[in-house]
Design an enzyme around this catalytic site. Structure first.
Site, PDB file in Angstrom:
ATOM      1  N   HIS A 111      75.623 -41.233  67.425  1.00  0.00           N
ATOM      2  CA  HIS A 111      74.369 -40.746  67.629  1.00  0.00           C
ATOM      3  C   HIS A 111      73.323 -42.088  67.709  1.00  0.00           C
ATOM      4  CE1 HIS A 111      70.796 -38.180  67.022  1.00  0.00           C
ATOM      5  NE2 HIS A 111      70.126 -39.291  66.260  1.00  0.00           N
ATOM      6  N   SER A 138      74.723 -45.128  65.614  1.00  0.00           N
ATOM      7  CA  SER A 138      75.560 -44.791  64.465  1.00  0.00           C
ATOM      8  C   SER A 138      76.711 -44.117  64.747  1.00  0.00           C
ATOM      9  CB  SER A 138      74.547 -43.937  63.444  1.00  0.00           C
ATOM     10  OG  SER A 138      73.507 -44.473  62.887  1.00  0.00           O
ATOM     11  N   ASP A 147      73.856 -34.318  62.463  1.00  0.00           N
ATOM     12  CA  ASP A 147      73.543 -35.737  62.512  1.00  0.00           C
ATOM     13  C   ASP A 147      73.498 -36.139  61.172  1.00  0.00           C
ATOM     14  OD1 ASP A 147      73.303 -35.700  65.232  1.00  0.00           O
ATOM     15  OD2 ASP A 147      71.165 -35.367  65.305  1.00  0.00           O
TER      16      ASP A 147
END
Length: 214
Positions: A111, A138, A147
């Site tokens: 992400h 990340s 997420d």
């Protein structure tokens, strides 16, 4: 001959993270990319896979099809490759809970933000608008909440006063290409796992923000 971790990569576009993972798939990394699935027939990542003699599939959505119906077809395609690890590399679809739960603990995503900051889309502009002095990427395990899975590794980049979203994105992509293959290698070597909603590396629970890349 030791078993190589069978990695399946899901893409929607250019496939630059896919390329980085292919480029790092030497024997010591203990994995091989056995397939690439795209939901877009014109995704350039499919050409990258073909150039590396990797099998590809395109699972395009059908007009009016529910997310659950699409994911049933996607799961059938995934299972054809018998993957040990599924890597989301710019796969621009929100996955159903049923799919995520089926592969939980063996699905990774990258992400473009320092989670838990800036979930969702347009993360680079969000970082600029928020006045952040640092941004990054990340790599995390995928769970049903978007997420929100446990973070394995983060890499940070500075945000400059005159940055545009495009300049910042380029800086973040460079870091993604460094950290994503590393996390895939950790998983393939049996060093990385997800247990009880937490990421473990070498048996040690990682902090909520994961490791920080040097």
């Amino acid at each position: 001959m030791p078993h190589l971790c069978r990695v399946l990569v899901l893409i929607s576009g250019n496939g630059s993270n896919l390329q980085a993972i292919i480029d790092h798939s030497h024997p010591k990394a203990n994995y091989q990319v056995v397939g690439v699935i795209s939901n877009k027939a014109d995704a350039y990542g499919l050409s990258r896979a073909a150039d590396a003699a990797i099998e590809t599939s395109c699972i395009s959505s059908v007009s009016g099809e529910s997310r659950e119906a699409y994911d049933e077809r996607l799961m059938a395609a995934i299972d054809n490759y018998q993957p040990d690890l599924i890597v989301l590399a710019g796969f621009m679809r929100i996955l159903s809970n049923a799919l995520v739960e089926k592969y939980e603990g063996k699905m990774l995503n990258v992400h473009p933000s320092l989670l838990p900051r800036h979930t969702g889309l347009h993360t680079h502009q969000k970082a600029i608008d928020a006045g952040d002095d640092e941004h990054g990427a990340s790599v995390h395990f995928v769970i049903p909440k978007l997420d929100a899975g446990p973070v394995v590794l983060q890499a940070k980049v500075p945000v400059f006063e005159d940055d545009s979203a495009e300049l910042l994105a380029a800086r973040v992509h460079e870091q993604e290409h460094a950290i994503y293959p590393l996390v895939v290698k950790w998983f393939a070597q049996g060093r990385l796992s997800m247990q009880k909603g937490q990421a473990l590396l070498d048996g040690e629970i990682l902090p909520e923000s994961g490791y920080a890349a040097d």
